[in-house]
Design an enzyme around this catalytic site. Structure first.
Site, PDB file in Angstrom:
ATOM      1  N   LYS A 185       0.887  -1.160   0.000  1.00  0.00           N
ATOM      2  CA  LYS A 185       0.000   0.000   0.000  1.00  0.00           C
ATOM      3  C   LYS A 185       0.929   1.215   0.000  1.00  0.00           C
ATOM      4  CE  LYS A 185      -1.741   2.696   2.704  1.00  0.00           C
ATOM      5  NZ  LYS A 185      -1.426   4.158   2.787  1.00  0.00           N
ATOM      6  N   GLY A 242       4.887   3.541  10.992  1.00  0.00           N
ATOM      7  CA  GLY A 242       4.185   4.818  10.946  1.00  0.00           C
ATOM      8  C   GLY A 242       3.741   5.267  12.321  1.00  0.00           C
ATOM      9  N   ARG A 244       1.475   5.874  15.808  1.00  0.00           N
ATOM     10  CA  ARG A 244       0.892   4.972  16.798  1.00  0.00           C
ATOM     11  C   ARG A 244      -0.583   4.747  16.517  1.00  0.00           C
ATOM     12  NH1 ARG A 244       2.364   5.302  23.172  1.00  0.00           N
ATOM     13  NH2 ARG A 244       1.091   3.569  23.903  1.00  0.00           N
ATOM     14  N   GLY A 246      -2.209   5.057  13.611  1.00  0.00           N
ATOM     15  CA  GLY A 246      -2.369   4.273  12.383  1.00  0.00           C
ATOM     16  C   GLY A 246      -2.011   2.814  12.589  1.00  0.00           C
ATOM     17  N   GLY A 247      -0.903   2.588  13.261  1.00  0.00           N
ATOM     18  CA  GLY A 247      -0.462   1.220  13.514  1.00  0.00           C
ATOM     19  C   GLY A 247      -1.452   0.464  14.373  1.00  0.00           C
ATOM     20  N   GLU A 267       5.395  -0.995  13.488  1.00  0.00           N
ATOM     21  CA  GLU A 267       6.395  -0.222  14.214  1.00  0.00           C
ATOM     22  C   GLU A 267       5.798   1.164  14.374  1.00  0.00           C
ATOM     23  OE1 GLU A 267      10.323   0.007  12.348  1.00  0.00           O
ATOM     24  OE2 GLU A 267      10.372   2.025  13.178  1.00  0.00           O
ATOM     25  N   CYS A 304      12.438   7.059  13.338  1.00  0.00           N
ATOM     26  CA  CYS A 304      11.847   6.296  14.452  1.00  0.00           C
ATOM     27  C   CYS A 304      12.846   6.179  15.594  1.00  0.00           C
ATOM     28  CB  CYS A 304      11.436   4.888  14.046  1.00  0.00           C
ATOM     29  SG  CYS A 304      11.553   4.511  12.307  1.00  0.00           S
TER      30      CYS A 304
END
Lengths: 515, 515
Positions: A185, A242, A244, A246-247, A267, A304
């Site tokens: 994606k 990405g 927090r 979204g993950g 992650e 990150c």
């Protein structure tokens, strides 16, 4: 020059221009970048997954040598894009060209590293326990096992690494290496870069005579495509780098609300504590200030592994002042997207207005004390950008309390003398329980792609804290253990056959055996 | 004789008799077995977890040799219980004494196997990538990584293996071996057996001078203790073997509703398909009937690997009739608990009343055809007990459709000739995607404890389908990858030091190295 088409790549053909639109955007100039991109529709998502499922039947049976050839072909195709890729990536991300050239080299390097690993073949951890028909009270079966590919994998491109953590990044490389088809994606912040790399992969699939479903690239203006992918029953694992929020949303969809949960490696969030111990402060204070400043501000802090928390003795005023001066004099850098920039500004402003937090020099260095930090969980949240928070401790006990309060992290850094390491052994032990990688007298930014790297850590650093998304250990995320009992030699995978035709390392009746 | 006290074991002391009560029950005679057992209270749960957390600081730093000594001491202590253990387990489970003696031997054998593995030490997958200060454009760091213990682990005793999957069973052995303290939630069906084994472990903790929090055993009349354990912030992983509903509820608590999800390995449900191919049917029909009957009825069918589904050519009438005769003439066996017995009877009765299902001979063998099976998902659910369902197929395509319809399984068995294996290659490939272990010309019951075993499989066989709960691979469930960057040699774990003082296998700069 490639004629960018603005549509998803589904196997060997292009999707239609039917879905919602998105467009590349130059964060340095504020201009939209043609072409307009179209989201994949629901039926296009399903088509890509069905193709991947069909391709798995063939691709999962390829040899390590065949996969190595494919991975190397992808690297060559990316290199052949040359300046076109760098120019487009630079327009879409404002990341400087030298950084993008390095990132391209890293991306191709990790594809080739995985090629070497699967060509050599021992990664499968082949194990053979010979049977014994005469054992009492029951005969002993012949049992053999190894890691096998898991099935179609969905990979989410990351905003901050348009190459190394995106379409042909570490997740794709490790999944391809393991024997899994991949559906990427694309991250909406760099659709053109994604298309260029996507075409390079599709060409490699074709050039290596692999089934087209081995790779697809889907665009998504919102999150419909993302959610449809992780919910699809034929998708068997996923990788994400990405935010927090979204993950977590994808984790919920892939693991919690799916009737059959799948491994999902998100992650998400890490403030990468840097602990400065007294010996280091005495011996190398200026050097640490300068290295820390470089690490905090590198790439506008959009890593990150950015060190967002510094644990420092309360009497280190000089250290804080010098760091403040360096931060104040750091030129502002363009951030990746308007959304990231706005979120960073809001975060900085919240810290400036935080009653218990002191702003040092300009607006990017903050300072507070231990009790204030422990009482304010919001200060332990990731602030994505070139900023850091110094938290002062009065003694070892307070330092330990601070570390105990932390969530899971990708990294933890210790600056100390060798004597500090002995005296603060408990600090090191505790940091180990919080992070995937411990760095001594260095800085967390810069993640070496190698066999021993661990880029992962307890939640929320990652949703699966036992694994790594960088380095060759990453391949195990997209593989599963499979065991064959009493199979005839000829029906076993080559890795498990008596003759060891691939000459790999194996564990035979409990002993390591190298051909 | 041990004076059973009926209270939880919390480190080196006993909990109070305050919580809700439960009691052992003899399923063969219907009598309650003294003493009355008391659930742990909320504060006792917290106390056990706090002790485990404190013990982790010490136990996680023990050497493999120290842990090996502890594991062997547990095995010796269990063996020293002798007939007392067998008698109590027999009263609580109605499992025959020879089976319980075998299970005791297996339990002690797997403790010793893990002792051997951690004493040898190579299981940690030590990796060393040497640094290079002169590398351009950036120096290369020294990076070293290995598997390290994950933290306190909660283990749920299983009803069907009062020894091998309970207090000192595979989950506890693998967690202890990895370096993790263990809190066991005793299964309510065998509280006395649990207490005896729990005391044996506590004595080994004491005898090896380990901190008391390395082990606790908690009783639970309902599910409050279980849920409190998996939700406790200091618990870092869990292992469960049991029902699909129970496993799913704990999985939700440990993974989905916990603010920081932890790895949770629930082994839940498997119908272990047995595929009989034409060559095998021609060559060995009677032999397969007899072996299948033995496997279906072994231990009253109370195994996770019980073959609950047989895929058979529609013209194999003789096979079905012979199997029916054997099943009809099988004496009824006492089941483990009244609840399991009632659930089995309900399941059998539902199948007898199922319009599309034929009952063969007595009440334990059922038969249906492919289209009926595909239209009735309830027929693919596990029926725990000595029963199986034959589903007939007309041709290879129908067989493939049947396999495609299946959920994840612990095992899949193929009976075939070597020619069948070639001709039905696609069937074998598909079965591999559904199961953790493929058995050729054998039967799935009987799980060998060895290095190569894989006892796991895609959901719902297990909640984490990449791992194994039996054999030495199981240790990786309770360990995590940790990386040390640029650490001085003396501050590294022995496994990663330059001299390789433990003489273990390592991956050094990408090459396998054996001292």
């Amino acid at each position: 020059m490639t004629d960018l088409q603005g549509t998803s790549i589904i196997g060997f053909h292009r999707a239609g221009p039917n879905g919602k639109t998105l467009q590349g955007f130059n964060p340095a100039t504020g201009e939209n970048l043609p072409p307009v991109y179209h989201s994949a529709t629901g039926s296009e998502v399903d088509e890509a997954v069905q193709l991947a499922h069909a391709a798995f039947a063939v691709y999962s049976q390829t040899t390590g040598a065949e996969r190595a050839r494919f991975l190397r072909r992808i690297a060559e195709n990316i290199e052949a894009l040359g300046d076109e890729l760098i120019t487009r990536a630079n327009s879409e991300t404002a990341l400087p060209e030298p950084r993008l050239r390095n990132e391209t080299a890293r991306t191709c390097g990790q594809l080739r590293l995985f090629a070497d690993v699967v060509e050599e073949g021992s990664w499968v951890d082949a194990r053979i326990d010979h049977g014994d028909r005469d054992r009492k009270p029951l005969p002993k079966p012949d049992v053999r096992s190894m890691f096998r590919p898991i099935g179609p994998v969905v990979v989410f491109g990351a905003s901050n690494f348009p190459l190394a953590f995106s379409v042909a990044g570490g997740d794709s490389a490790s999944a391809f290496a393991a024997g899994d088809p991949v559906i990427v994606k694309a991250h909406p912040a760099h659709p053109g870069t994604s298309e260029l790399v996507g075409l390079a992969i599709a060409d490699a699939v074709h050039g290596c005579a692999l089934p087209e479903g081995v790779f697809s690239l889907l665009y998504d203006a919102g999150n419909e495509v993302a959610l449809a992918l992780v919910k699809h029953p034929l998708i068997k694992a996923g990788g994400f780098t990405g935010s927090r929020a979204g993950g977590r949303a994808l984790f919920e969809a892939a693991v919690c609300s799916r009737p059959n949960p799948i491994p999902f490696y998100a992650e998400m969030s890490s403030i990468n504590p840097v602990v400065i111990l007294p010996g280091a402060l005495r011996e190398r204070s200026d050097q640490i200030v300068s290295g820390l400043h470089g690490s905090v501000t590198l790439g506008a802090g959009q890593f990150c592994t950015n060190p967002g928390l510094v644990l420092l003795s309360e009497d280190a005023h000089d250290f804080v002042n010098k760091l403040g001066d360096l931060m104040t004099n750091t030129p502002e850098q363009t951030m990746l997207t308007p959304a990231i920039s706005a979120s960073y500004k809001n975060g900085v402003s919240a810290r400036m207005n935080h009653a218990g937090v002191q702003t040092i020099g300009g607006a990017a260095l903050f300072k507070t004390d231990s009790s204030q930090f422990l009482a304010s969980p919001e200060l332990a949240a990731e602030l994505f950008g070139p900023s850091t928070l110094v938290v002062t401790y009065t003694d070892r006990q307070q330092l330990i309390e601070l570390i105990n309060s932390l969530e899971g992290q990708l990294t933890a850094t210790i600056h100390g003398s060798e004597e500090d390491l002995l005296e603060y052994k408990e600090v090191v032990r505790l940091l180990e329980t919080k992070a995937g990688r411990l760095v001594f007298n260095g800085f967390p930014t810069g993640v070496e792609v190698c066999h021993a790297m661990v880029h992962g850590g307890p939640y929320p650093a990652t949703s699966e804290g036992r694994s790594s998304s960088v380095g060759t250990r990453a391949i195990y995320r997209f593989a599963r253990q499979v065991c064959f009992q009493d199979f005839p030699n000829s029906a076993l995978p080559a890795e498990l056959q008596d003759e060891n035709p691939l000459g790999i390392r194996r564990l035979v009746d409990g002993e390591t055996s190298i051909k």
